[in-house]
Write a protein that holds these residues in place. Structure first.
Motif, PDB file in Angstrom:
ATOM      1  N   GLU A  52       0.836  -1.198   0.000  1.00 52.44           N
ATOM      2  CA  GLU A  52       0.000   0.000   0.000  1.00 52.44           C
ATOM      3  C   GLU A  52       0.878   1.257   0.000  1.00 52.44           C
ATOM      4  N   SER A  58      -4.502   1.418  -2.862  1.00 58.99           N
ATOM      5  CA  SER A  58      -5.351   1.168  -1.699  1.00 58.99           C
ATOM      6  C   SER A  58      -5.031  -0.197  -1.084  1.00 58.99           C
ATOM      7  N   TRP A  60      -7.141  -2.444  -0.336  1.00 56.38           N
ATOM      8  CA  TRP A  60      -7.947  -3.469  -0.999  1.00 56.38           C
ATOM      9  C   TRP A  60      -7.335  -3.892  -2.330  1.00 56.38           C
ATOM     10  N   ASP A  61      -6.797  -2.936  -3.082  1.00 54.19           N
ATOM     11  CA  ASP A  61      -6.118  -3.281  -4.330  1.00 54.19           C
ATOM     12  C   ASP A  61      -4.845  -4.073  -4.049  1.00 54.19           C
TER      13      ASP A  61
END
Length: 80
Positions: A52, A58, A60-61
Motif C-alpha cells: 500500500e 489502496s 484493498w487493491d
C-alpha cells in the motif's frame, strides 16, 4: 484463480451499485466459486500493508495483488 475478497466485492457492487438482482448475482458467485480459490487469511492480510505504501495503492487493491502473488502469479504494478 479468484480471491474470496474479489468474490465478496463482486456481490456487493453488483447488488448495491449496479442493481443486479440478488439471485442473479448469487448464481454468478456460485460460478466464481468453482474457480481455484485464494482464501484471505491472517498471513495474507499482512502482505498489503507494505504494498500500500510502496506502490501508493489502496489496501484493498494491494490485497488483490497479494492474493494473486500467493497463488503463484507474478504481478507487475506500474508506477504512475
Amino acid at each position: 484463480m479468484v480471491s474470496t475478497q474479489v468474490v465478496q466485492e463482486f456481490y456487493a457492487v453488483a447488488t448495491r451499485k449496479l442493481g443486479m438482482a440478488r439471485d442473479v448475482a448469487g448464481r454468478i458467485v456460485r460460478g466464481l466459486l468453482n474457480l481455484p480459490l485464494v482464501v484471505i487469511d491472517a498471513d495474507l492480510l499482512l502482505a498489503p500493508l507494505a504494498m500500500e505504501e510502496r506502490y501508493q495503492i489502496s489496501f484493498w487493491d494491494a490485497l488483490i495483488v497479494a492474493a494473486a502473488e500467493a497463488s503463484g502469479h507474478k504481478c507487475s504494478i506500474p508506477r504512475i
